[in-house]
Design a protein around this motif. Structure first.
Motif, PDB file in Angstrom:
ATOM      1  N   GLN A  21       0.885  -1.066  -0.179  1.00  0.00           N
ATOM      2  CA  GLN A  21       0.218   0.173   0.012  1.00  0.00           C
ATOM      3  C   GLN A  21       0.998   1.137  -0.161  1.00  0.00           C
ATOM      4  O   GLN A  21       1.768   1.296   0.707  1.00  0.00           O
ATOM      5  N   SER A  22       0.337   2.220  -0.925  1.00  0.00           N
ATOM      6  CA  SER A  22       1.293   3.506  -0.930  1.00  0.00           C
ATOM      7  C   SER A  22       1.088   4.391   0.217  1.00  0.00           C
ATOM      8  O   SER A  22       0.043   4.148   1.148  1.00  0.00           O
ATOM      9  N   PRO A  23       2.006   5.143   0.620  1.00  0.00           N
ATOM     10  CA  PRO A  23       2.054   5.978   1.823  1.00  0.00           C
ATOM     11  C   PRO A  23       0.924   6.787   1.749  1.00  0.00           C
ATOM     12  O   PRO A  23       0.270   7.338   2.511  1.00  0.00           O
ATOM     13  N   ALA A  24       0.522   7.281   0.414  1.00  0.00           N
ATOM     14  CA  ALA A  24      -0.642   8.116   0.056  1.00  0.00           C
ATOM     15  C   ALA A  24      -1.814   7.374   0.728  1.00  0.00           C
ATOM     16  O   ALA A  24      -2.782   8.146   1.327  1.00  0.00           O
ATOM     17  N   HIS A  25      -1.902   6.215   0.352  1.00  0.00           N
ATOM     18  CA  HIS A  25      -3.256   5.497   0.813  1.00  0.00           C
ATOM     19  C   HIS A  25      -3.227   5.458   2.225  1.00  0.00           C
ATOM     20  O   HIS A  25      -4.447   5.539   2.820  1.00  0.00           O
ATOM     21  N   ASN A  26      -1.997   5.237   2.982  1.00  0.00           N
ATOM     22  CA  ASN A  26      -2.202   5.306   4.461  1.00  0.00           C
ATOM     23  C   ASN A  26      -2.357   6.767   4.959  1.00  0.00           C
ATOM     24  O   ASN A  26      -3.144   6.603   5.791  1.00  0.00           O
TER      25      ASN A  26
END
Length: 143
Positions: A21-26
């Motif tokens: 999962q991308s940092p943006a998603h987190n």
């Protein structure tokens, strides 16, 4: 022994091929949780930490709007639109962003800008009842 080797190989394969999962998603998940709890300042901060993400900009605009921070909301929506257009996002996504941008302009008393944003929203998705309603009221301020 053969089953252990096969299980280990499958685990390794899954671990190395599943997308992380991308940092943006987190940051989006963190922001959504704060937003749902009514912690709009914390939500805005979480969304801001996902640079370059159109959805994060859109959500940050919504969080700023909920705090009455309409100028920052405009900037977030404009950034979201820029990224959406660069990514060739679907019309409904852009239509929602144009609509929210129009609402922020309306709250700032920038009626011509609000009308322009609402019209762009309708061009992308002509079935948005709230956009049509906002264009009709108050006509003396929007023209």
């Amino acid at each position: 022994m053969k089953n252990c080797t096969l299980a280990a190989a499958l685990f390794f394969l899954a671990a190395t091929t599943l997308p992380a999962q991308s940092p943006a998603h987190n940051h989006l998940v963190k922001g959504d949780k704060q937003y749902d709890q009514g912690n709009y300042a914390a939500a805005e901060n979480a969304y801001r930490q996902a640079p370059g993400d159109a959805q994060a900009n859109f959500n940050a605009g919504n969080a700023a709007f909920q705090q009455g921070k309409f100028e920052p909301a405009v900037k977030y929506y404009e950034a979201a639109l820029s990224r959406q257009q660069a990514n060739k996002s679907t019309n409904p996504q852009q239509a929602d962003t144009w609509f929210n941008l129009g609402n922020a302009y309306l709250r700032l008393g920038k009626y011509r800008e609000a009308v322009g944003a609402y019209q762009k929203s309708l061009r992308l998705q002509s079935t948005l009842p709230h956009t049509k309603k906002n264009l009709q009221t108050p006509p003396n301020k929007l023209n």
